[in-house]
Design a protein around this motif. Structure first.
Motif, PDB file in Angstrom:
ATOM      1  N   LEU A 446       0.847  -1.192   0.000  1.00  0.00           N
ATOM      2  CA  LEU A 446       0.000   0.000   0.000  1.00  0.00           C
ATOM      3  C   LEU A 446       0.882   1.241   0.000  1.00  0.00           C
ATOM      4  CD1 LEU A 446      -2.731   1.420   0.230  1.00  0.00           C
ATOM      5  CD2 LEU A 446      -2.599   1.138   2.717  1.00  0.00           C
ATOM      6  N   THR A 447       0.603   2.151  -0.940  1.00  0.00           N
ATOM      7  CA  THR A 447       1.370   3.395  -1.059  1.00  0.00           C
ATOM      8  C   THR A 447       0.405   4.564  -1.206  1.00  0.00           C
ATOM      9  OG1 THR A 447       3.158   2.228  -2.185  1.00  0.00           O
ATOM     10  CG2 THR A 447       3.134   4.633  -2.373  1.00  0.00           C
ATOM     11  N   ALA A 448       0.639   5.622  -0.432  1.00  0.00           N
ATOM     12  CA  ALA A 448      -0.117   6.872  -0.556  1.00  0.00           C
ATOM     13  C   ALA A 448       0.826   7.938  -1.085  1.00  0.00           C
ATOM     14  CB  ALA A 448      -0.702   7.297   0.785  1.00  0.00           C
ATOM     15  N   ALA A 449       0.437   8.584  -2.207  1.00  0.00           N
ATOM     16  CA  ALA A 449       1.322   9.568  -2.849  1.00  0.00           C
ATOM     17  C   ALA A 449       0.538  10.828  -3.204  1.00  0.00           C
ATOM     18  CB  ALA A 449       1.966   8.964  -4.096  1.00  0.00           C
ATOM     19  N   PRO A 450       0.191  11.638  -2.210  1.00  0.00           N
ATOM     20  CA  PRO A 450      -0.478  12.906  -2.530  1.00  0.00           C
ATOM     21  C   PRO A 450       0.505  13.899  -3.127  1.00  0.00           C
ATOM     22  CG  PRO A 450      -0.099  12.744  -0.171  1.00  0.00           C
ATOM     23  CD  PRO A 450       0.327  11.429  -0.756  1.00  0.00           C
ATOM     24  N   ALA A 451       0.060  14.658  -4.138  1.00  0.00           N
ATOM     25  CA  ALA A 451       0.927  15.651  -4.770  1.00  0.00           C
ATOM     26  C   ALA A 451       1.149  16.831  -3.830  1.00  0.00           C
ATOM     27  CB  ALA A 451       0.308  16.135  -6.087  1.00  0.00           C
ATOM     28  N   ALA A 452       2.214  17.557  -4.087  1.00  0.00           N
ATOM     29  CA  ALA A 452       2.501  18.744  -3.274  1.00  0.00           C
ATOM     30  C   ALA A 452       1.545  19.881  -3.653  1.00  0.00           C
ATOM     31  CB  ALA A 452       3.952  19.187  -3.483  1.00  0.00           C
ATOM     32  N   GLY A 453       1.218  20.722  -2.672  1.00  0.00           N
ATOM     33  CA  GLY A 453       0.386  21.893  -2.927  1.00  0.00           C
ATOM     34  C   GLY A 453      -1.064  21.568  -3.224  1.00  0.00           C
ATOM     35  N   LEU A 454      -1.601  20.489  -2.636  1.00  0.00           N
ATOM     36  CA  LEU A 454      -2.992  20.128  -2.903  1.00  0.00           C
ATOM     37  C   LEU A 454      -3.935  21.198  -2.356  1.00  0.00           C
ATOM     38  CD1 LEU A 454      -3.086  16.307  -2.100  1.00  0.00           C
ATOM     39  CD2 LEU A 454      -3.299  17.379  -4.331  1.00  0.00           C
ATOM     40  N   TRP A 455      -4.990  21.466  -3.142  1.00  0.00           N
ATOM     41  CA  TRP A 455      -6.033  22.360  -2.655  1.00  0.00           C
ATOM     42  C   TRP A 455      -6.832  21.641  -1.556  1.00  0.00           C
ATOM     43  CZ3 TRP A 455      -7.264  22.838  -8.447  1.00  0.00           C
ATOM     44  CH2 TRP A 455      -6.397  23.781  -9.023  1.00  0.00           C
ATOM     45  N   ARG A 456      -7.475  22.411  -0.731  1.00  0.00           N
ATOM     46  CA  ARG A 456      -8.354  21.829   0.279  1.00  0.00           C
ATOM     47  C   ARG A 456      -9.736  21.608  -0.332  1.00  0.00           C
ATOM     48  NH1 ARG A 456      -6.139  22.427   5.496  1.00  0.00           N
ATOM     49  NH2 ARG A 456      -4.258  23.714   5.510  1.00  0.00           N
ATOM     50  N   ILE A 457     -10.375  20.541   0.074  1.00  0.00           N
ATOM     51  CA  ILE A 457     -11.693  20.201  -0.467  1.00  0.00           C
ATOM     52  C   ILE A 457     -12.731  20.361   0.627  1.00  0.00           C
ATOM     53  CG2 ILE A 457     -10.699  18.586  -2.118  1.00  0.00           C
ATOM     54  CD1 ILE A 457     -11.697  16.320  -0.283  1.00  0.00           C
ATOM     55  N   ARG A 458     -13.992  20.358   0.205  1.00  0.00           N
ATOM     56  CA  ARG A 458     -15.096  20.409   1.154  1.00  0.00           C
ATOM     57  C   ARG A 458     -15.902  19.129   0.971  1.00  0.00           C
ATOM     58  NH1 ARG A 458     -16.770  23.658   4.722  1.00  0.00           N
ATOM     59  NH2 ARG A 458     -18.931  23.754   5.435  1.00  0.00           N
ATOM     60  N   ALA A 459     -15.796  18.237   1.930  1.00  0.00           N
ATOM     61  CA  ALA A 459     -16.450  16.937   1.826  1.00  0.00           C
ATOM     62  C   ALA A 459     -16.647  16.372   3.232  1.00  0.00           C
ATOM     63  CB  ALA A 459     -15.621  15.977   0.961  1.00  0.00           C
ATOM     64  N   ASP A 460     -17.441  15.322   3.282  1.00  0.00           N
ATOM     65  CA  ASP A 460     -17.690  14.635   4.548  1.00  0.00           C
ATOM     66  C   ASP A 460     -16.519  13.687   4.825  1.00  0.00           C
ATOM     67  OD1 ASP A 460     -19.826  13.797   6.682  1.00  0.00           O
ATOM     68  OD2 ASP A 460     -19.037  11.929   5.851  1.00  0.00           O
ATOM     69  N   LEU A 461     -15.896  13.831   5.988  1.00  0.00           N
ATOM     70  CA  LEU A 461     -14.709  13.033   6.302  1.00  0.00           C
ATOM     71  C   LEU A 461     -15.049  11.548   6.393  1.00  0.00           C
ATOM     72  CD1 LEU A 461     -11.756  12.767   7.056  1.00  0.00           C
ATOM     73  CD2 LEU A 461     -12.364  13.303   9.426  1.00  0.00           C
ATOM     74  N   ASP A 462     -16.136  11.217   7.109  1.00  0.00           N
ATOM     75  CA  ASP A 462     -16.505   9.806   7.223  1.00  0.00           C
ATOM     76  C   ASP A 462     -16.865   9.223   5.861  1.00  0.00           C
ATOM     77  OD1 ASP A 462     -16.071   9.884   9.933  1.00  0.00           O
ATOM     78  OD2 ASP A 462     -18.141  10.388  10.429  1.00  0.00           O
ATOM     79  N   GLY A 463     -17.602  10.021   5.049  1.00  0.00           N
ATOM     80  CA  GLY A 463     -17.955   9.530   3.715  1.00  0.00           C
ATOM     81  C   GLY A 463     -16.736   9.275   2.860  1.00  0.00           C
ATOM     82  N   LEU A 464     -15.732  10.177   2.959  1.00  0.00           N
ATOM     83  CA  LEU A 464     -14.507   9.985   2.173  1.00  0.00           C
ATOM     84  C   LEU A 464     -13.743   8.759   2.644  1.00  0.00           C
ATOM     85  CD1 LEU A 464     -12.492  10.876   0.080  1.00  0.00           C
ATOM     86  CD2 LEU A 464     -11.558  12.519   1.720  1.00  0.00           C
TER      87      LEU A 464
END
Length: 768
Positions: A446-464
């Motif tokens: 398992l690898t998580a690779a978020p890009a640098a400088g990601l914008w913030r989103i508006r979403a439900d944390l549990d749903g995500l």
């Protein structure tokens, strides 16, 4: 048919013959123009050589008669020549003596130093550096604008110039150098030549430091012709001028670069040699023409006039047939577009109808589960049966699995209540990765690779998190417990053109963060991938999956304002991409907040407004068993009458949808105005259109009807009753209603899924 073909052939051949004839006439006109341009360039060169020959002879004679030539005398002589001639052809004229030694040169310069300064000469510097025995320095230069380039130039350092200088002195006549570069830049191309005239001093000039010299005039044919010869902007004239025993190529054009396509009009035309005093100048000329689209106009017009009558008469039937075919093709295209539009509309209607059906079924099923679960828990707590009875635990577990199924159904139908807040995607992915490592076997990398400088989103944390969990479980099954799972995130823009080409995606233009989950499983065929988001569709065994995993992920994305897409290739793997909208005004705020400490006061007298009798009865029993006093009503109207009577209630728990005129949202707004310090808890089975959406609730909040504020921090000493209140509310499995992110429960902990609160500074209520 043959007769018609013959007529068409005659018309075409006639049109071609006329076009060729007109083209030949145009070519002859262009050739005549090219000849006149060549003659003009030739005449200008002949005039320049003749005029300059006379002027240099006159100036040399005047120099020889001047006993002591100085820079001022040389300037006056040049000015007199300018008055006697209306045109100049040379770049400059320089007086260049043959100096016997460097000492003689220094003495000569010292003698002229005062006049150099008076006439504006620059500082003398001999160039190029002396590499030869001969010293022929340019010590006087006119006009003044050319002095910086020529003053101090040593002709003796240039073999071409030195040979021509000695030739002029030996024969006593004007000579020319081979092609040279009339520039101080090293490596500059040879674009000009020098005309050199001998100057011999009489014995009556002792002590000047030299006894013979030359007058040198530089000429650049390109500059000469560009100033004097008018050229067509479509012709390029190439001259080869024989000068000093070598050829000097000169290309003349009106600023047009030569393209690959050109037409030769004149090729290697030999012109009569130009004779001057002392030498001859042979000249050859060639001209090419640069065709343009307008050249085709006259032949085409002539051919069109010839062709027009036959075309109009014979093309009538063909035009009718072509129009019919175009109309049929357009109709077929429109039919295809219409069928596609009907397909998209029908699919949308099916999804919408399924959503309504799922929402209704989930709401009723939720109420049934609430009654079952409530009675089971009451039986367990009141010890109606043995507390260690495994049947009770199994029944409670089955009921909770049913509640989880209803939440998935609500997500599929986009009826689930979400609690969106501003999220840092990189942080969420790292937290989710830690959770997924406990779910996935160690054989999956398992690898998580978020890009640098990601914008913030508006979403439900549990749903995500639930969506990521569903995708990870699907990937685990697809990889059969072994492979690589990569979770990535990147910023993206959805342009109007992109949306226009994909009407089925229900995506608005704007900024999105794309979260991608990629596995190295067996992949899916195109037909399977197309049905992957259909509810209850599954490729697993009937007992291994419900077919709601991917549909619930799609429902979550679309309810959050985004969408979900799947890419798969058999034998390679699958990638699922979630498009989630970027947070607006809250994008730059911190997103993660620890829940505050709960208030110390708990319990009190509760007003419960719920129209479902069985649900209300279970909630009342639960609350009373926790120590609360409950006043139960079945409509919002009845609850409002009690509140208007100023009866003392601590919190109000109300359903959103009830019989009567006053619904839950309206009751909450009225309580906000009448009792602003009263605590509110709103519950509902699902967010139906009639219950008012979250946007409407926020609009009402903007007018003061509701507000979310953090509760005051108080000692957390009396939590059990408050947790039971939240548990009683959560027992119904109801959807919570909140203005923004779910606040901490005013009675001790964050609301469970199914509860929402509007809280204010706590006031003490009666003890349980």
């Amino acid at each position: 048919m043959r007769s018609k073909t013959g007529q068409w052939a005659f018309v075409l051949l006639s049109s071609v013959a006329v076009a060729v004839l007109v083209a030949l006439v145009g070519f002859q006109q262009k050739r005549s123009l090219a000849k006149s341009e060549v003659e003009a360039a030739y005449g200008e060169l002949e005039l320049a050589l003749a005029t300059l020959s006379v002027r240099m002879a006159t100036m040399a004679e005047a120099v020889e008669q001047t006993p002591d030539l100085t820079p001022l005398h040389f300037s006056d002589l040049y000015a007199d020549l300018l008055h006697s001639s209306t045109r100049t052809h040379e770049r400059a004229i320089a007086f260049i003596p043959e100096v016997r030694s460097a000492g003689d040169l220094d003495r000569l310069l010292d003698r002229f130093r005062a006049e150099y300064e008076a006439t504006g000469y620059p500082e003398f510097a001999l160039f190029p550096e002396m590499t030869a025995d001969a010293i022929f320095p340019a010590i006087m230069v006119e006009p003044a604008a050319r002095r910086a380039d020529l003053f101090g130039f040593n002709v003796g350092a240039s073999p071409e110039r030195l040979t021509a200088a000695y030739d002029a002195l030996e024969h006593g006549a004007m000579t020319s150098s081979a092609p040279v570069a009339l520039s101080r830049e090293e490596g500059a191309p040879a674009t000009g030549f020098l005309l050199l005239y001998p100057v011999r001093l009489a014995a009556s000039h002792p002590g000047v430091g030299y006894d013979q010299a030359i007058l040198a005039a530089g000429m650049t044919p390109v500059a000469l012709f560009s100033d004097r010869v008018a050229l067509s902007d479509r012709n390029i004239v190439r001259l080869e001028i024989g000068i000093g025993g070598a050829l000097l190529p000169v290309t003349l054009s009106a600023g047009t670069d030569e393209p690959l396509l050109n037409i030769s009009i004149e090729r290697d035309v030999t012109l009569p040699p130009i004779r001057t005093r002392g030498f001859e100048v042979p000249v050859q000329a060639s001209v090419v023409y640069l065709p343009q689209l307008l050249d085709a106009a006259p032949p085409l017009i002539a051919a069109s006039v010839t062709f027009l009558i036959g075309y109009l008469l014979m093309n009538l039937a063909t035009t009718r047939t072509a129009s019919k075919r175009e109309l049929e093709a357009a109709l077929r295209s429109k039919e295809v577009e219409l069928r596609e539009a009907y397909r998209i509309q029908a699919r949308s209607q099916r999804v919408e109808a399924l959503g309504r059906l799922v929402g209704g079924v989930a709401h009723d099923f939720n109420n049934i589960l609430s009654v079952i679960l409530g009675n089971l828990e009451l039986m367990k707590e009141e010890k109606i049966v043995r507390t260690d009875e495994p049947l009770i635990e199994e029944a409670i577990g089955a009921t909770q699995r049913g509640a989880h199924l209803t939440r998935q159904l609500l997500l599929v139908g986009r009826k689930s209540h979400l609690q969106p807040r501003t999220l840092d995607v990189a942080r969420v992915l790292l937290d989710s990765t830690s959770m997924l490592r406990r779910v996935l076997p160690e054989s999956i990398e398992l690898t998580a690779a978020p890009a640098a400088g990601l914008w913030r989103i508006r979403a439900d944390l549990d749903g995500l998190n639930n969506a990521l969990l569903n995708l990870a479980i699907n990937s685990r099954d697809a990889m059969e417990g072994r492979g690589k799972l990569i979770i990535e995130a990147a910023n993206s823009h959805a342009t109007p053109d992109y949306i226009k080409d994909r009407p089925e995606e229900e995506l608005a233009p704007g900024r999105y963060v794309i979260i991608s989950v990629t596995d190295t499983g067996g992949g899916m065929t195109a037909a399977t991938a197309e049905r992957a988001f259909d509810p209850f569709f599954t490729t697993k065994h009937a007992t291994d999956g419900s077919g709601l995993g991917l549909p619930s992920v799609l429902g979550f994305c679309r309810q959050s304002g985004g969408t979900c897409r799947i890419y798969s290739e058999p034998g390679v793997g699958t990638t699922v991409r979630m498009f989630l909208p970027v947070s607006g005004e809250a994008a730059n705020r911190a997103t993660a907040m620890e829940p505050p400490d709960p208030p110390a006061n708990a319990g009190g007298r509760i007003l419960l407004a719920e129209d479902e009798d069985s649900v209300a009865r279970i909630m009342q029993k639960q609350l009373e068993s926790f120590g609360y006093a409950v006043q139960r009503v079945s409509t919002g109207d009845a609850a409002w009458e009690l509140l208007q009577g100023r009866q003392n209630f601590d919190p109000l728990i109300t359903d959103l949808v009830m019989p009567g005129e006053i619904q839950g949202a309206e009751l909450a707004r009225r309580v906000e105005g009448l009792l602003p310090s009263m605590k509110l808890l709103l519950v509902s089975g699902y967010l139906s259109p009639g219950s008012g959406d979250r946007g409407q609730w926020r609009r009402d909040a903007a007018h003061g009807a509701d507000e979310t504020r953090p509760p005051p921090r108080t000692p957390a000493g009396n939590r059990r009753g408050d947790e039971r209140l939240s548990s009683a509310c959560g027992l119904a499995g109801r959807t919570q209603r909140a203005v923004e992110a779910p606040p901490a429960s005013p009675w001790g902990r964050s609301p469970t899924p199914g509860c929402a609160s509007r809280h204010s500074p706590a006031r003490p209520g009666p003890p349980p």
